[in-house]
Write a protein that holds these residues in place. Sequence first.
Motif, PDB file in Angstrom:
ATOM      1  N   HIS A  20      53.143  50.404 -30.776  1.00  0.00           N
ATOM      2  CA  HIS A  20      52.938  49.375 -31.740  1.00  0.00           C
ATOM      3  C   HIS A  20      52.466  49.868 -32.985  1.00  0.00           C
ATOM      4  N   ARG A  21      51.905  50.903 -32.975  1.00  0.00           N
ATOM      5  CA  ARG A  21      51.110  51.678 -34.318  1.00  0.00           C
ATOM      6  C   ARG A  21      52.333  52.670 -34.955  1.00  0.00           C
ATOM      7  N   LEU A  22      53.057  53.123 -34.023  1.00  0.00           N
ATOM      8  CA  LEU A  22      54.227  54.336 -34.710  1.00  0.00           C
ATOM      9  C   LEU A  22      54.990  53.495 -35.744  1.00  0.00           C
ATOM     10  N   ARG A  23      55.114  52.299 -35.694  1.00  0.00           N
ATOM     11  CA  ARG A  23      55.747  51.583 -36.709  1.00  0.00           C
ATOM     12  C   ARG A  23      55.606  51.811 -37.943  1.00  0.00           C
ATOM     13  N   HIS A  24      54.467  52.191 -38.156  1.00  0.00           N
ATOM     14  CA  HIS A  24      53.680  52.471 -39.633  1.00  0.00           C
ATOM     15  C   HIS A  24      54.128  53.643 -40.148  1.00  0.00           C
ATOM     16  N   LEU A  25      54.806  54.786 -39.457  1.00  0.00           N
ATOM     17  CA  LEU A  25      55.632  56.076 -39.973  1.00  0.00           C
ATOM     18  C   LEU A  25      56.684  55.819 -40.537  1.00  0.00           C
ATOM     19  N   PHE A  26      57.647  54.641 -40.378  1.00  0.00           N
ATOM     20  CA  PHE A  26      58.860  54.591 -40.691  1.00  0.00           C
ATOM     21  C   PHE A  26      59.080  53.518 -41.734  1.00  0.00           C
ATOM     22  N   VAL A  27      57.978  52.481 -41.810  1.00  0.00           N
ATOM     23  CA  VAL A  27      58.255  51.312 -42.586  1.00  0.00           C
ATOM     24  C   VAL A  27      57.217  51.456 -43.990  1.00  0.00           C
ATOM     25  N   ARG A  28      57.781  51.010 -45.050  1.00  0.00           N
ATOM     26  CA  ARG A  28      56.808  51.424 -46.221  1.00  0.00           C
ATOM     27  C   ARG A  28      55.570  50.227 -46.244  1.00  0.00           C
ATOM     28  N   GLY A  29      54.365  50.627 -46.221  1.00  0.00           N
ATOM     29  CA  GLY A  29      53.442  49.806 -45.911  1.00  0.00           C
ATOM     30  C   GLY A  29      53.332  48.749 -47.331  1.00  0.00           C
ATOM     31  N   PRO A  30      52.340  47.636 -46.800  1.00  0.00           N
ATOM     32  CA  PRO A  30      52.279  46.393 -47.816  1.00  0.00           C
ATOM     33  C   PRO A  30      51.283  47.010 -48.955  1.00  0.00           C
ATOM     34  N   PHE A  31      50.782  47.886 -48.856  1.00  0.00           N
ATOM     35  CA  PHE A  31      49.743  48.276 -50.005  1.00  0.00           C
ATOM     36  C   PHE A  31      50.162  49.719 -50.585  1.00  0.00           C
ATOM     37  N   HIS A  32      51.541  49.942 -50.767  1.00  0.00           N
ATOM     38  CA  HIS A  32      52.173  51.022 -51.107  1.00  0.00           C
ATOM     39  C   HIS A  32      51.708  51.347 -52.647  1.00  0.00           C
ATOM     40  N   ASN A  33      51.352  50.080 -53.554  1.00  0.00           N
ATOM     41  CA  ASN A  33      51.074  50.342 -54.803  1.00  0.00           C
ATOM     42  C   ASN A  33      49.694  50.669 -55.063  1.00  0.00           C
ATOM     43  N   ILE A  34      48.746  50.541 -54.050  1.00  0.00           N
ATOM     44  CA  ILE A  34      47.404  50.814 -54.339  1.00  0.00           C
ATOM     45  C   ILE A  34      47.008  52.297 -54.177  1.00  0.00           C
ATOM     46  N   PRO A  35      46.476  52.875 -54.982  1.00  0.00           N
ATOM     47  CA  PRO A  35      46.061  54.372 -54.972  1.00  0.00           C
ATOM     48  C   PRO A  35      44.936  54.578 -53.863  1.00  0.00           C
ATOM     49  N   GLY A  36      45.003  55.707 -53.412  1.00  0.00           N
ATOM     50  CA  GLY A  36      43.906  56.367 -52.403  1.00  0.00           C
ATOM     51  C   GLY A  36      44.110  57.690 -52.076  1.00  0.00           C
ATOM     52  N   PRO A  37      43.278  58.140 -51.518  1.00  0.00           N
ATOM     53  CA  PRO A  37      43.326  59.603 -50.938  1.00  0.00           C
ATOM     54  C   PRO A  37      44.507  59.868 -50.070  1.00  0.00           C
ATOM     55  N   ALA A  38      45.115  61.106 -49.930  1.00  0.00           N
ATOM     56  CA  ALA A  38      46.080  61.538 -48.786  1.00  0.00           C
ATOM     57  C   ALA A  38      45.427  61.438 -47.706  1.00  0.00           C
ATOM     58  N   SER A  39      46.545  61.056 -46.719  1.00  0.00           N
ATOM     59  CA  SER A  39      45.813  60.990 -45.232  1.00  0.00           C
ATOM     60  C   SER A  39      45.670  62.412 -44.735  1.00  0.00           C
ATOM     61  N   ALA A  40      44.319  62.498 -44.137  1.00  0.00           N
ATOM     62  CA  ALA A  40      44.091  63.787 -43.507  1.00  0.00           C
ATOM     63  C   ALA A  40      44.546  64.346 -42.337  1.00  0.00           C
ATOM     64  N   SER A  41      45.072  63.205 -41.713  1.00  0.00           N
ATOM     65  CA  SER A  41      45.613  63.652 -40.231  1.00  0.00           C
ATOM     66  C   SER A  41      46.735  62.378 -39.826  1.00  0.00           C
ATOM     67  N   LEU A  42      47.737  63.111 -39.301  1.00  0.00           N
ATOM     68  CA  LEU A  42      48.957  61.971 -38.934  1.00  0.00           C
ATOM     69  C   LEU A  42      48.293  61.073 -37.715  1.00  0.00           C
ATOM     70  N   LEU A  43      47.601  61.550 -37.035  1.00  0.00           N
ATOM     71  CA  LEU A  43      47.081  60.728 -35.910  1.00  0.00           C
ATOM     72  C   LEU A  43      45.965  59.865 -36.320  1.00  0.00           C
ATOM     73  N   SER A  44      44.760  60.271 -37.197  1.00  0.00           N
ATOM     74  CA  SER A  44      43.578  59.499 -37.436  1.00  0.00           C
ATOM     75  C   SER A  44      43.770  59.337 -38.863  1.00  0.00           C
ATOM     76  N   GLY A  45      44.530  59.602 -39.727  1.00  0.00           N
ATOM     77  CA  GLY A  45      44.474  59.358 -40.946  1.00  0.00           C
ATOM     78  C   GLY A  45      43.128  59.739 -41.784  1.00  0.00           C
ATOM     79  N   ASN A  46      42.361  58.834 -42.586  1.00  0.00           N
ATOM     80  CA  ASN A  46      41.177  58.996 -43.124  1.00  0.00           C
ATOM     81  C   ASN A  46      40.152  58.540 -42.345  1.00  0.00           C
ATOM     82  N   LEU A  47      40.127  57.988 -41.113  1.00  0.00           N
ATOM     83  CA  LEU A  47      39.159  57.621 -40.571  1.00  0.00           C
ATOM     84  C   LEU A  47      38.081  58.410 -40.079  1.00  0.00           C
ATOM     85  N   LYS A  48      38.393  59.644 -39.815  1.00  0.00           N
ATOM     86  CA  LYS A  48      37.445  60.864 -39.452  1.00  0.00           C
ATOM     87  C   LYS A  48      36.397  60.848 -40.788  1.00  0.00           C
ATOM     88  N   GLN A  49      37.213  61.000 -41.784  1.00  0.00           N
ATOM     89  CA  GLN A  49      36.311  61.193 -43.049  1.00  0.00           C
ATOM     90  C   GLN A  49      35.565  59.999 -43.330  1.00  0.00           C
TER      91      GLN A  49
END
Length: 543
Positions: A20-49
């Motif tokens: 279910h979560r893998l779909r985010h790797l292939f579809v443009r997200g709803p917040f594509h125009n909102i700025p933010g930091p680069a993802s730190a990990s393919l698996l956990s994104g920015n959550l560890k930070q």
Amino acid sequence: MALSLIQWGLLSAIGLLLLHRLRHLFVRGPFHNIPGPASASLLSGNLKQIFDSNGWDFHRSLLEQYGSVAKVAGFLGEERLFISDPLALYHIVIKELPQWDEPRFFYRLNYLLFGDGVLAAEGEEHRKQRKMLNPVFSAKHLRDMVPIFLDVSYELRSVITNKIKDGATEIDMLDWMTRTALELIGRAGLGYSFNVMQDGSIDEYGSSIKSLFPILSDYMVFGDALPPLMKIGSPSFRRAAVETLPSKGIQQIKEKIDIMEKTSKQIYQEKLTALQRGDDELAKQVGGGKDIMSLLLKENLTASEKDRLPVSQVLGQMTSLIFAAMDTTSSALSKILYLLATHPEVQDKLRHEVREAHAAGEFTYDTLDKIPYLEAICRETLRLHPPVTMQNRRATHDTVLPLSMPIRGQDGTLVTEIPVPKGSKVIASILSLNRNKALWGADAYEWKPERWLAPLPAEITDSKIPGVYSNIMTFWGGPRGCIGFKFSLLEMKTVLSVLVETFKFELTEDIAWDMSIIVVPRPASAPADGKSPYLPMKITLVG
């Protein structure tokens, strides 16, 4: 064969969640125009930070680089909003509350840990439980709890005095603030003593409560797996499945929950029996019948059939109230003592004010409420150093979040509102809202109790910050705001007044603070893992 089937069921549920979560790797997200930091990990994104024990700089960078809203990456590229905008939070917490809810795992986890109490209740059931609980936290009942708070505070003073006389050069004040907070909620909340106000003395129930969160923190990352897992089989099947898991931590959590449930039932039955025998018998109990549970039982017995809570929900309030009150209060008290030690001039001024107030008579609800510098210190500490730094929410419907502090989008346009699809996840940053320079001024990151002794700037009072307390979000807000925040503040004021009047507090080494689930101190030389909280202090008697 049974073990194999259980394990396959668990693996299948986790596998479906990952797909279910893998779909985010292939579809443009709803917040594509909102700025933010680069993802730190393919698996956990920015959550560890974000959830790092030492994540203070990352949280500050999100606020200072991106403003009141930033896009962050969750698991497998899932887009989330990191929000501290007052108007957006007003919509989430109050105006559009039905369209915003806790993460799906929140209620399941709280039900498993604390039973059928207010922390696990949703919708109409939550409103019903809050309605029953609200009267017991009234000012009238809080006045009656001050003598209980004073008894515990004086016991603490006696313990520390004896340690000083015995030659102690260093005392772990986090340990004693945790013991004190536990005993306060025990006596004033449950009408029960955990017997923790002496070295080494703590009963089985209290020990389980104190040690549950540190063990639990290792498993919070798997929270999203709870809702689908709890749909597998019957409760007895799921319990059997848990008992087969070869995890020492999981087994420890289960054992502690069992102890808490058993003791809660025992306390409930003793309270009910005393209540049935009359007020004289209830007055002989710990808390003298003025505790929250005694008051709740009275309210519940006289309530109408439609408002009355079943036994399971009354029991659920017991552990819910303890966990909501214990570690947050001990964290706040520890931080205040730390700040008083690092600002001796503030400590001296507070001591003078407290002694003046006490000279007029014993501490009472009204006395403690009218010590302005003590109030300012509590407010400023809770603003700058909230024990819980963030909350998670999810959108239950398509909605739009307006911003009072517009941001610049990735395409250069000014973003004044953000369309949010159903299912989107939001991290509401209490820390960033409480420290935003656009609201609090250039000195927002400075601890200045004096800011509360004058009128607050219009940027604050006009901002619609939806907190239940003092233009900050430390106790959250709206219908799911902390129901016991006045109880907690009164605890803190009582303990601080007794301690500061008698003792001088100094640090013995540099201290760092870990975010964890609840912010905790440790020596700066120790690992930043939130697992070994400790606040060593030098304490001396003052004349």
